[in-house]
Design an enzyme around this catalytic site. Structure first.
Site, PDB file in Angstrom:
ATOM      1  N   MET A  10       0.861  -1.155   0.000  1.00 43.39           N
ATOM      2  CA  MET A  10       0.000   0.000   0.000  1.00 43.39           C
ATOM      3  C   MET A  10       0.908   1.217   0.000  1.00 43.39           C
ATOM      4  SD  MET A  10      -2.800  -1.371   2.675  1.00 43.39           S
ATOM      5  CE  MET A  10      -1.586  -1.352   3.939  1.00 43.39           C
ATOM      6  N   GLY A  11       1.215   1.748  -1.149  1.00 40.97           N
ATOM      7  CA  GLY A  11       2.052   2.932  -1.251  1.00 40.97           C
ATOM      8  C   GLY A  11       1.587   3.894  -0.208  1.00 40.97           C
ATOM      9  N   THR A  12       0.408   4.382  -0.391  1.00 38.92           N
ATOM     10  CA  THR A  12      -0.366   4.978   0.690  1.00 38.92           C
ATOM     11  C   THR A  12      -0.039   6.370   1.170  1.00 38.92           C
ATOM     12  OG1 THR A  12      -0.612   2.787   1.613  1.00 38.92           O
ATOM     13  CG2 THR A  12      -1.265   4.566   3.012  1.00 38.92           C
ATOM     14  N   THR A  13      -1.139   7.001   1.610  1.00 41.58           N
ATOM     15  CA  THR A  13      -1.008   8.155   2.485  1.00 41.58           C
ATOM     16  C   THR A  13      -1.933   7.891   3.662  1.00 41.58           C
ATOM     17  OG1 THR A  13      -0.828   9.545   0.539  1.00 41.58           O
ATOM     18  CG2 THR A  13      -1.249  10.640   2.634  1.00 41.58           C
ATOM     19  N   GLY A 142       3.050   8.776   0.537  1.00 42.45           N
ATOM     20  CA  GLY A 142       2.511  10.104   0.238  1.00 42.45           C
ATOM     21  C   GLY A 142       2.783  11.123   1.321  1.00 42.45           C
TER      22      GLY A 142
END
Lengths: 232, 249
Positions: A10-13, A142
């Site tokens: 989950m690259g994610t922010t 992110g």
């Protein structure tokens, strides 16, 4: 071709902030397998107890397993204690698992919730298994783009609406800049009254500079005024 | 109330026909024969006091500690077999530190009492173990306020606002009930506990005794500690004065 076998990440922010009376947790919804978006509407904010939730980032599998274990331990703890677990206890359990298995796990977590002793609290458990209590926390790929933003935009004692608006704005800014974050913005508000889940689909998010409406003619661009300066 | 359970009292795993486990009742008798131990819950904390019967004149004052700190915020006073008491205190200390390392917060007093009670109860379940011959008064101050628990050799544990075990417990309980604890501070409570212990000490049957007291309250910054020497001396003086008043009547 490598995409198919790449681990789900989950690259994610992810964001968690305290406000006067509780906490607001926020996250994007992109789960990627390499360059392929495996799930464009995932829910990265998972429940640990009635009053404590967890934002997950990093490896999807690792963060799910850790949250499953902690949910199980907290359930037993709640029964034993006869009252809801505190946010501090939940985050300590998360930290113990993260730290003891640091060689095998790759997950950054933000624990947020409300309990009757301390009110709204946010705890950050990044990669190595540190436990840090903060008035607000950001995580995921992110989040790199949000440090300066929060330094400027964060203030103590916001009310519930201000806090949620800040979270939505921040996640959408990160989504604009970070390729590994995208999709929708989910928020969870936790206070003494309970838990509220909100959902902001992509088309309801504020637009930033490079996302403005495309113009079909160069003349239109030349004659139009520049984009509005970003208001704080 | 107490009877000999001939034939049904040889093992802690045997019930009598009227549903009693005599070994546990005998263990309670060991507690009854010990010096009085009192605990009270005042409005700002807990006070505990022990009537330490001095076995030998050659003992130094301050030895034979009967009140132990189990954690920063709680302490235990034991009555009965001293060695058994040491074991229970050791277990309680270990439970407290273990809880804190797993859950990241000091152990709630209720939880500590439950764990100590479970441990004491454990030793009443197996024929190859004997029950603990000691009762414990556990006082602590956590985020839910001051709390006082008593654990008996049978493994039951209840929360009290005033508790007494040992020789003078009947008299002590009567005296404690007369006190208005909800309006009393710990500083006042220390004096009252000393008075009760001095009053109940039986000069005829037992020789000398030493008074040991501890408290955990707002004044002690919610830490469990020995009552400060000056207050202890003041309490002893007040107790002796009260006795003389009574004798004068």
């Amino acid at each position: 071709m490598e995409d198919v076998n790449a681990p789900h990440s989950m690259g994610t922010t992810i964001i968690g902030i305290t406000y006067d009376g509780g906490v607001v947790l926020g996250a994007d919804s992109r789960t990627s397998t390499g360059m392929y978006v495996a799930n464009r509407a995932s829910d990265k904010i998972t429940q640990l107890t009635d009053n404590v939730y967890l934002c997950r980032s990093g490896s999807a599998a690792d963060s799910q397993v850790v949250s499953d274990y902690v949910r199980y331990f907290l359930h037993q703890h709640t029964i034993q204690l006869g009252q809801p677990a505190t946010v501090k206890v939940a985050s300590n359990l998360i930290r113990l698992l993260s730290y003891s298995n640091k060689n095998m796990l790759e997950t950054g977590l933000i624990v947020g919730g409300w309990d009757k002793y301390e009110g709204g609290k946010i705890y950050s458990v990044p990669l190595g298994g540190t436990l840090l209590e903060q008035p607000f926390a950001i995580g995921g790929s992110g989040s790199s783009y949000l440090y300066g933003f929060f330094d400027q935009a964060w203030k103590e004692g916001m009310n519930k609406d201000e806090a949620e608006k800040l979270v939505v704005k921040a996640v959408s800014l990160a989504i604009a800049r970070d390729g590994a974050s995208g999709g929708v913005v989910r928020t969870v508000i936790i206070n003494s009254e309970g838990v509220t889940r909100n959902f902001y689909p992509g088309d309801e998010l504020p637009l930033w500079h490079e996302e403005l409406e495309p113009c079909s003619s160069l003349l239109d661009i030349l004659s139009s005024t520049g984009p509005e300066p970003m208001s704080i | 109330m107490s009877s000999i359970g001939t034939g049904y009292d040889l093992s802690v795993t045997t019930f009598s026909p009227d549903g009693r486990v005599f070994q546990i009742e005998y263990a309670a008798k060991a507690v009854d024969n010990s010096g009085t131990v009192i605990g009270i819950k005042c409005k700002d904390g807990i006070v505990m006091g022990v009537e330490k019967l001095i076995a030998s004149k050659m003992m130094l004052p301050g030895s034979n500690r009967r009140i132990h700190s189990v954690h920063r915020h709680s302490g235990m006073a034991v009555a009965g077999l001293a060695a058994d008491g040491r074991q229970i205190v050791a277990r309680a200390k270990s439970e407290a530190t273990n809880y804190e390392s797993v859950y990241g917060e000091p152990i709630p007093v209720k939880e500590l009492a439950d764990r100590v009670a479970s441990y004491v109860h454990l030793c009443t379940l197996y024929w190859w173990l004997r029950p603990f011959g000691c009762g414990v008064i556990l006082g602590g101050y956590d985020r839910d306020g001051p709390q006082l628990y008593m654990v008996e050799p049978s493994g039951v544990s209840y929360m009290y606002f005033g508790a007494a075990i040992g020789k003078g417990r009947q008299g002590a309980k009567t005296d404690i009930e007369k006190l208005k604890l909800s309006e009393m501070t710990c500083r006042e409570g220390v004096i009252e506990v000393a008075k009760i212990i001095y009053k109940l000490h039986d000069e005829a049957k037992d020789k000398a005794f030493e008074l040991e007291m501890s408290w955990v309250c707002d004044e002690s910054k919610r830490q469990h500690e020995k009552v400060p020497d000056d207050l202890l001396e003041a309490a002893k003086a007040a107790a002796k004065a009260a006795l003389e008043e009574m004798d004068a009547d």
